[in-house]
Motif scaffolding. Structure first.
Motif, mmCIF file in Angstrom:
data_model
loop_
_atom_site.group_PDB
_atom_site.id
_atom_site.type_symbol
_atom_site.label_atom_id
_atom_site.label_comp_id
_atom_site.label_asym_id
_atom_site.label_seq_id
_atom_site.Cartn_x
_atom_site.Cartn_y
_atom_site.Cartn_z
ATOM 1 N N LEU A 237 0.810 -1.209 0.000
ATOM 2 C CA LEU A 237 0.000 0.000 0.000
ATOM 3 C C LEU A 237 0.845 1.260 0.000
ATOM 4 C CD1 LEU A 237 -2.693 -1.357 2.401
ATOM 5 C CD2 LEU A 237 -3.177 -0.348 0.171
ATOM 6 N N TRP B 133 -6.142 -4.723 6.186
ATOM 7 C CA TRP B 133 -5.793 -3.784 5.116
ATOM 8 C C TRP B 133 -5.229 -4.530 3.907
ATOM 9 C CZ3 TRP B 133 -2.739 -0.726 9.264
ATOM 10 C CH2 TRP B 133 -3.602 0.158 9.935
ATOM 11 N N HIS C 249 -7.280 -4.887 0.432
ATOM 12 C CA HIS C 249 -6.641 -4.225 -0.706
ATOM 13 C C HIS C 249 -6.557 -5.181 -1.892
ATOM 14 C CE1 HIS C 249 -2.733 -3.217 -2.874
ATOM 15 N NE2 HIS C 249 -3.569 -2.268 -3.220
ATOM 16 N N PHE D 215 -9.457 1.773 -1.578
ATOM 17 C CA PHE D 215 -8.134 1.698 -2.180
ATOM 18 C C PHE D 215 -8.179 2.149 -3.640
ATOM 19 C CE2 PHE D 215 -8.808 -1.675 0.914
ATOM 20 C CZ PHE D 215 -7.791 -1.440 1.820
#
Length: 267
Positions: A111, A144, A148, A173
């Motif tokens: 990320l 996360w 994602h 995202f």
């Protein structure tokens, strides 16, 4: 950051510390075991942890890898802006009451971000005395990463919401970065719906085309979905047992989604 679950011949202990719960989960050659510890509300979380170490049988075993997942406020910094010499000061400036906390960080390479978080000093002392050199990470890190990856499924934009312990984690995202990431304290479904729709509007998602995905511990999930569908056409509930093909940990009652994603997908 921690690697994926070690080989079946190795033990690993995960200590999950939230604002209102404490649990222990192990992976070994015999499978996954999970135990939620009943808290004594009259003493601190560190004192509860110390008592658990004395009384919980699974904690008597030797563990060569220990991971501590902590549920504390997170400051998300884009990787190009992260500086090793000032992230602690930046965190303490952003959040109050951090004098008794140790500020740490976890890199989220997928990320392009760094999650800065804090651990209570007394909890760190108790864990360090018991397990030597454990690893720490934000409770949300495996969520996360997994969501994602899931955001790439299909062509529609997506907003993900994870409910746990009277909190609501909202994230979206764009390719290899966050479009939005925040947490809210929610006391009733109406508050949750208001926050979700506010973020939906803020991120510019389309009410007819894009998707809203909900997962976690929700009171009256069916009613919440029905109310949200008045404003957003595509609302979905994520069921972990279906999402992860009935992985063994999804069959253990009351295991939080963050732990499920950790043990199934890693970080």
């Amino acid at each position: 950051m921690v690697n994926n679950i070690p080989s079946a011949s190795a033990w690993r202990l995960v200590v999950r510390v939230s604002r209102s719960s404490l649990s222990f989960t192990t992976a070994s050659i015999g499978g996954v075991s999970h135990e939620a510890y009943p808290l004594n509300s009259s003493i601190s979380m560190a004192a509860n942890l110390r008592e658990a170490l004395r009384t919980v049988p699974m904690l008597k075993e030797p563990y060569d890898r220990t991971l501590v997942m902590v549920d504390t406020p997170v400051l998300m910094i884009p990787m190009p802006l992260f500086r090793e010499d000032d992230y602690q000061e930046l965190y303490r400036y952003t959040f109050c009451d951090t004098a008794q906390q140790v500020v740490m960080h976890s890199v989220l390479p997928d990320l392009n971000s760094v999650a800065v978080f804090a651990v209570q000093k007394d909890i760190r002392t108790v864990v360090g005395d018991a397990f030597g050199r454990p690893r720490y990470m934000p409770l949300m890190a495996p969520v996360w990463r997994h969501l994602h990856q899931r955001s790439y499924t299909g062509q529609r934009g997506k907003l993900f919401v994870y409910f746990h312990e009277r909190q609501m984690e909202v994230m979206s995202f764009v390719q290899n970065r966050f479009r939005f990431c925040n947490a809210y304290t929610v006391n009733n479904p109406n508050d949750a719906i208001f926050y979700m729709l506010s973020v939906w509007k803020q991120t510019g998602l389309d009410a007819e085309r894009d998707e809203l995905h909900l997962v976690g511990d929700m009171a009256d999930a069916a009613s919440m979905v029905a109310e949200l569908e008045k404003f957003v056409k595509r609302v979905y509930l994520i069921i972990p047992s279906g999402e992860f093909n009935r992985a063994p940990i999804t069959q253990i009652p009351d295991v939080p989604y963050d732990l499920v994603t950790l043990f199934v997908k890693g970080v």
